[in-house]
Scaffold this motif. Structure first.
Motif, PDB file in Angstrom:
ATOM      1  N   MET A 213       0.805  -1.219   0.000  1.00  0.00           N
ATOM      2  CA  MET A 213       0.000   0.000   0.000  1.00  0.00           C
ATOM      3  C   MET A 213       0.843   1.276   0.000  1.00  0.00           C
ATOM      4  O   MET A 213       0.298   2.382  -0.025  1.00  0.00           O
ATOM      5  CB  MET A 213      -0.912   0.009   1.237  1.00  0.00           C
ATOM      6  N   ASP A 214       2.170   1.149   0.007  1.00  0.00           N
ATOM      7  CA  ASP A 214       3.039   2.332   0.099  1.00  0.00           C
ATOM      8  C   ASP A 214       2.786   3.336  -1.023  1.00  0.00           C
ATOM      9  O   ASP A 214       2.861   4.546  -0.812  1.00  0.00           O
ATOM     10  CB  ASP A 214       4.510   1.923   0.073  1.00  0.00           C
ATOM     11  N   ASP A 215       2.492   2.837  -2.226  1.00  0.00           N
ATOM     12  CA  ASP A 215       2.360   3.725  -3.378  1.00  0.00           C
ATOM     13  C   ASP A 215       1.185   4.682  -3.265  1.00  0.00           C
ATOM     14  O   ASP A 215       1.132   5.689  -3.981  1.00  0.00           O
ATOM     15  CB  ASP A 215       2.222   2.913  -4.665  1.00  0.00           C
ATOM     16  N   ILE A 216       0.247   4.381  -2.365  1.00  0.00           N
ATOM     17  CA  ILE A 216      -0.891   5.295  -2.217  1.00  0.00           C
ATOM     18  C   ILE A 216      -0.438   6.653  -1.686  1.00  0.00           C
ATOM     19  O   ILE A 216      -1.110   7.667  -1.866  1.00  0.00           O
ATOM     20  CB  ILE A 216      -1.989   4.696  -1.304  1.00  0.00           C
ATOM     21  N   LEU A 217       0.743   6.682  -1.047  1.00  0.00           N
ATOM     22  CA  LEU A 217       1.254   7.956  -0.541  1.00  0.00           C
ATOM     23  C   LEU A 217       1.591   8.906  -1.683  1.00  0.00           C
ATOM     24  O   LEU A 217       1.643  10.122  -1.486  1.00  0.00           O
ATOM     25  CB  LEU A 217       2.489   7.711   0.328  1.00  0.00           C
ATOM     26  N   ARG A 218       1.832   8.358  -2.861  1.00  0.00           N
ATOM     27  CA  ARG A 218       2.113   9.186  -4.029  1.00  0.00           C
ATOM     28  C   ARG A 218       0.830   9.807  -4.596  1.00  0.00           C
ATOM     29  O   ARG A 218       0.890  10.732  -5.401  1.00  0.00           O
ATOM     30  CB  ARG A 218       2.784   8.355  -5.120  1.00  0.00           C
ATOM     31  N   TYR A 219      -0.298   9.250  -4.189  1.00  0.00           N
ATOM     32  CA  TYR A 219      -1.576   9.733  -4.695  1.00  0.00           C
ATOM     33  C   TYR A 219      -2.246  10.568  -3.609  1.00  0.00           C
ATOM     34  O   TYR A 219      -2.583  10.063  -2.552  1.00  0.00           O
ATOM     35  CB  TYR A 219      -2.470   8.554  -5.090  1.00  0.00           C
ATOM     36  N   LYS A 220      -2.422  11.853  -3.855  1.00  0.00           N
ATOM     37  CA  LYS A 220      -2.875  12.766  -2.807  1.00  0.00           C
ATOM     38  C   LYS A 220      -4.394  12.810  -2.665  1.00  0.00           C
ATOM     39  O   LYS A 220      -4.926  12.888  -1.565  1.00  0.00           O
ATOM     40  CB  LYS A 220      -2.360  14.189  -3.087  1.00  0.00           C
ATOM     41  N   LYS A 221      -5.103  12.759  -3.784  1.00  0.00           N
ATOM     42  CA  LYS A 221      -6.548  12.967  -3.751  1.00  0.00           C
ATOM     43  C   LYS A 221      -7.282  11.741  -3.213  1.00  0.00           C
ATOM     44  O   LYS A 221      -7.124  10.635  -3.720  1.00  0.00           O
ATOM     45  CB  LYS A 221      -7.056  13.298  -5.156  1.00  0.00           C
ATOM     46  N   ASN A 222      -8.076  11.931  -2.180  1.00  0.00           N
ATOM     47  CA  ASN A 222      -8.959  10.890  -1.626  1.00  0.00           C
ATOM     48  C   ASN A 222      -8.214   9.659  -1.105  1.00  0.00           C
ATOM     49  O   ASN A 222      -8.808   8.600  -0.927  1.00  0.00           O
ATOM     50  CB  ASN A 222      -9.988  10.420  -2.670  1.00  0.00           C
ATOM     51  N   ARG A 223      -6.908   9.775  -0.849  1.00  0.00           N
ATOM     52  CA  ARG A 223      -6.165   8.575  -0.465  1.00  0.00           C
ATOM     53  C   ARG A 223      -6.629   8.012   0.872  1.00  0.00           C
ATOM     54  O   ARG A 223      -6.645   6.797   1.064  1.00  0.00           O
ATOM     55  CB  ARG A 223      -4.667   8.846  -0.442  1.00  0.00           C
ATOM     56  N   MET A 224      -7.015   8.883   1.804  1.00  0.00           N
ATOM     57  CA  MET A 224      -7.453   8.381   3.096  1.00  0.00           C
ATOM     58  C   MET A 224      -8.804   7.681   2.992  1.00  0.00           C
ATOM     59  O   MET A 224      -9.056   6.680   3.670  1.00  0.00           O
ATOM     60  CB  MET A 224      -7.514   9.520   4.119  1.00  0.00           C
ATOM     61  N   GLU A 225      -9.684   8.205   2.132  1.00  0.00           N
ATOM     62  CA  GLU A 225     -10.975   7.543   1.925  1.00  0.00           C
ATOM     63  C   GLU A 225     -10.784   6.178   1.266  1.00  0.00           C
ATOM     64  O   GLU A 225     -11.492   5.221   1.581  1.00  0.00           O
ATOM     65  CB  GLU A 225     -11.894   8.417   1.068  1.00  0.00           C
ATOM     66  N   ILE A 226      -9.797   6.096   0.351  1.00  0.00           N
ATOM     67  CA  ILE A 226      -9.532   4.818  -0.321  1.00  0.00           C
ATOM     68  C   ILE A 226      -9.037   3.783   0.685  1.00  0.00           C
ATOM     69  O   ILE A 226      -9.489   2.628   0.693  1.00  0.00           O
ATOM     70  CB  ILE A 226      -8.501   5.017  -1.460  1.00  0.00           C
ATOM     71  N   ILE A 227      -8.109   4.175   1.561  1.00  0.00           N
ATOM     72  CA  ILE A 227      -7.595   3.255   2.582  1.00  0.00           C
ATOM     73  C   ILE A 227      -8.692   2.874   3.558  1.00  0.00           C
ATOM     74  O   ILE A 227      -8.880   1.688   3.891  1.00  0.00           O
ATOM     75  CB  ILE A 227      -6.416   3.897   3.335  1.00  0.00           C
TER      76      ILE A 227
END
Length: 485
Positions: A213-227
């Motif tokens: 899941m580390d790569d989600i840190l590169r994605y800023k928009k809605n990343r917390m909602e996705i996790i």
């Protein structure tokens, strides 16, 4: 034995599993039965800092699966997950938190389970499984496609692109004309869950292990909602399987700094009940046992393995045992100490022992090539890349002395002047570095001659909290590579 004759494995547990699987038979240390809890309890979240060994548990479960007729494990690595495409499948612009992407995650996870049942476990005669897969195929979802294609298809359905074929199959199956994305997907999800609840597994157990899941840190928009939605979805499906008495479980491996970003009261309950945290701050003896087990893996007996460390390194360094001295250059992580041992091999492959000066030289190489780079990697996605690249230069300028918030802010301003870094920006960077253990808090206790100075690092004291009014110290593991004292 020469140092090159020892087997210390790889930095990546996935490579260890594929190339040296006997590590997980001979050299795996699990004193607290975490593997058993992941397989046999409700807990499904394995949480810890980068490098503490989360992926090793995934590899251990896969090794157990290889050696069992009834245990099936399937790693689902999200390293190349299309987060930008997946973000288009949010159910409603007004919905935030765990519900925003839960329906989409439910579909992806459930469809993955059906692919496993049909393709890997060869349950091709089950009517329920063949019927749902035939329906999904008619709707455009192939059992032979990866999750990237599934995500692309979901995103097209969400925006209404070419869904006529989907809706025709849907209306024929469910006798209702779908109106919204959530109606289309949630009804299919419910059908998949009902089929899973009634299948006969014949004592077989299925575990899907989500990692990367580390790569989600590169994605800023809605990343917390996705996790948050993924955690809620895994919890939801796991609970349904428990109720229906089916041994199908989704396990998630999550970095502690990522999960701490999620601020949702309902999700926090799930995390509290369903997580296992890995930390080595009070398990130093177990860290040493990991090294000793690698000696056993290399062919030594138990007695020789216990004595091997002292036979390789000087017994004392600066009035400390060599083990305690070298451990101070790590963050108390298995990866740290094993990588140090691999640098001993690469620097002095034909040596049987290391002198004091040789040990110090290895620490310098380890600091420069591993420890500093590990710090930069851990900050990736959390801090601007250019700022990350400047951190070693900033620390080199500060030296090994204590520094205040204003000192490091000024240093950043000098290193990357065009970024216009403020004190608040520096606070954010310091917080990440403090939580990861690369800087500590200098605490002064008492006054005058009785005054004592203690440096508190979070990896040694997990309850420590950062105080920006106090001074800071960089970790000793950085010093040799930076050329500071």
């Amino acid at each position: 034995m020469q140092l090159q004759d020892y087997e210390f494995g790889f930095a990546d547990a996935t490579k260890e599993y594929s190339r040296i699987p006997q590590i997980f038979e001979i050299a795996f240390c699990d004193k607290h039965n975490i593997t058993d809890k992941l397989l046999n309890s409700y807990q499904f979240l394995l949480v810890g800092r980068k490098g503490v060994g989360k992926s090793a548990y995934s590899s251990k479960i896969q090794w157990l699966s290889d050696n069992s007729d009834n245990l099936y494990s399937f790693p689902m690595n999200l390293n190349d997950f299309e987060f930008s495409t997946f973000a288009k499948t949010g159910v409603d612009e007004d919905i935030v938190g765990t519900q925003k992407y839960k329906t989409s995650w439910d579909f992806l996870l459930l469809f993955t389970i059906f692919k496993i049942l049909f393709n890997d476990m060869q349950m091709t005669e089950n009517q329920g499984i063949t019927d749902i897969l035939s329906l999904l195929d008619t709707m455009g979802f192939s059992i032979d496609s990866g999750y990237k294609n599934d995500i692309t298809k979901l995103s097209k359905i969400k925006i209404g692109a070419g869904i006529a074929k989907f809706d025709v199959a849907f209306e024929k199956e469910f006798h209702v004309k779908p109106q919204t994305y959530i109606e289309r997907i949630s009804i299919i999800n419910e059908k998949m869950l009902n089929i899973l609840s009634n299948i006969y597994l014949n004592e077989r157990e299925i575990f899907i292990i989500i990692d990367g899941m580390d790569d989600i840190l590169r994605y800023k928009k809605n990343r917390m909602e996705i996790i948050a939605s993924l955690v809620r979805s895994a919890d939801y499906i796991n609970e349904k399987m428990i109720v229906s008495k089916k041994k199908i479980k989704i396990i998630m491996l999550l970095r502690e700094d990522i999960i701490s970003m999620v601020n949702d009261p309902d999700l926090n309950k799930i995390i509290q009940d369903g997580s296992i945290y890995i930390s080595w701050d009070k398990k130093i003896a177990e860290l040493k046992e990991i090294v000793e087990r690698r000696f056993i893996l290399s062919g030594l007996n138990d007695v020789d393995a216990k004595n091997c460390w002292d036979n390789i390194f000087p017994k004392r360094i600066k009035n400390k045992s060599s083990w305690d001295y070298i451990l101070e250059y790590t963050l108390y992580k298995p990866r740290d100490i094993l990588q140090f041992m691999k640098f001993c091999q690469s620097e002095y492959p034909t040596n049987e022992t290391l002198s004091l000066s040789e040990t110090q030289n290895v620490l310098k190489v380890y600091s420069n090539k591993y420890f500093i780079e590990e710090m930069k990697n851990e900050l990736a996605g959390l801090v601007d890349d250019e700022i990350i690249s400047s951190i070693p230069s900033v620390f080199r300028k500060l030296g090994g002395r204590a520094f205040q918030l204003s000192d490091i802010t000024n240093s950043f301003e000098q290193q990357v002047p065009h970024k216009k870094i403020t004190a608040n920006d520096t606070k954010t960077i310091l917080t990440y570095l403090f939580d990861a253990g690369y800087i500590g808090q200098l605490i002064e206790m008492g006054k005058g001659k009785n005054q004592k100075k203690v440096v508190t690092f979070k990896y040694r004291n997990p309850t420590a909290r950062i105080d920006f009014y106090q001074r800071f110290m960089t970790h000793k593991g950085l010093h040799s590579g930076l050329g500071v004292r």
